[in-house]
Design an enzyme around this catalytic site. Structure first.
Site, mmCIF file in Angstrom:
data_model
loop_
_atom_site.group_PDB
_atom_site.id
_atom_site.type_symbol
_atom_site.label_atom_id
_atom_site.label_comp_id
_atom_site.label_asym_id
_atom_site.label_seq_id
_atom_site.Cartn_x
_atom_site.Cartn_y
_atom_site.Cartn_z
ATOM 1 N N SER A 112 0.818 -1.213 0.000
ATOM 2 C CA SER A 112 0.000 0.000 0.000
ATOM 3 C C SER A 112 0.857 1.272 0.000
ATOM 4 C CB SER A 112 -0.956 -0.046 1.204
ATOM 5 O OG SER A 112 -1.932 0.953 1.122
ATOM 6 N N HIS A 135 -2.717 -1.110 -4.811
ATOM 7 C CA HIS A 135 -4.167 -1.026 -4.941
ATOM 8 C C HIS A 135 -4.599 0.434 -4.885
ATOM 9 C CE1 HIS A 135 -4.745 -0.038 -0.691
ATOM 10 N NE2 HIS A 135 -3.868 -0.985 -0.413
#
Length: 252
Positions: A112, A135
């Protein structure tokens, strides 16, 4: 015993509590090691059972590294699940703006918002079994469903994408394609890159471990020292020859 000597002596009880060992190896080094673990904590305090890295603790350390004459380079070790986006970007910008060489090593995971932090250094390594999850930005809790909210998320996502593409070898289109890929993550969109996959994608420079990371950082430090010596010699030679140097223009 003098006060400095007392401080220098190791306390076995404290070492067991903090590090799980009675004696910690100590040696004067020109390299400062910083560890980003667990969840990067930002403006919201996380529950006490969570393993966190508080960005308000890391930023003063980075300032001290920049100011220190003894520290010549930074080794950044990551095993993080991500966390607060703005806090992660703040750390990444600080690391990228250091004048001293830096090398990152992703162990376990650099997921992340850990992705921008891991690519912010001068050179980056990833362990063969380490993973990185890419993501889209998500928000937890109540989100007000108005167009401005989505525009804000888009702008924040652009900040992450721009930083990563400017500090690595991956293209914007490829990074966004990995970010929005479907079917790879359960109930979500995104991509998991394992070890060499992150290198092949252009995110990380090389697969390696602590030995390679330290060797490369020492090489960068030595190269910078050599350049500084050469520059000082050239300036000294110019002064000796009476060569006039152009005056610096003042910027108003």
């Amino acid at each position: 015993m003098t006060e400095p000597a007392k401080k220098k002596r190791q306390n076995p009880a404290e070492n067991i509590q903090e590090l799980g060992t009675t004696k910690v190896p100590t040696a004067k080094s020109r390299i400062h090691t910083m560890v980003i673990i667990g969840q990067i904590e930002g403006h919201v305090v996380l529950p006490s059972q969570n393993k966190t890295t508080k960005y308000e603790h890391v930023i003063p350390q980075l300032v001290a590294i920049e100011e220190s004459k003894d520290i010549k380079g930074l080794l950044l070790i990551l095993n993080t699940v991500g966390g607060d986006v703005e806090a992660g970007l703040a750390l990444a910008e600080m690391i990228a703006s250091l004048s001293k060489p830096s090398v990152s090593l992703v162990l376990g995971g650099g997921h992340s918002i850990g992705v921008p932090v891991s690519v912010a250094t001068t050179y980056s390594f990833i362990a063969p079994t380490a993973t990185m999850t890419i993501h889209p930005i998500r928000m937890n809790g109540l989100v007000i469903g108005v167009p401005q909210t989505y525009e804000y998320l888009d702008k924040m996502q652009d900040r992450v994408v721009n930083f990563v593409t400017n500090h690595s070898h991956i293209s914007e289109s490829h990074f966004r394609e990995l970010m929005f890929r479907t079917g790879e993550l359960a109930r979500d969109i995104g991509t998991v890159l394992v070890g060499k996959d992150a290198v092949d994608a252009g995110l990380i420079d090389e697969v390696g471990g602590i030995d390679q990371a330290l060797r490369h950082l020492n090489m960068l430090i030595d190269a910078k020292s050599s350049r500084s010596v050469r520059k000082a010699r050239t300036e000294k030679k110019d002064d000796k020859d009476g060569t006039e140097k152009p005056e610096k223009r003042e910027v108003h």
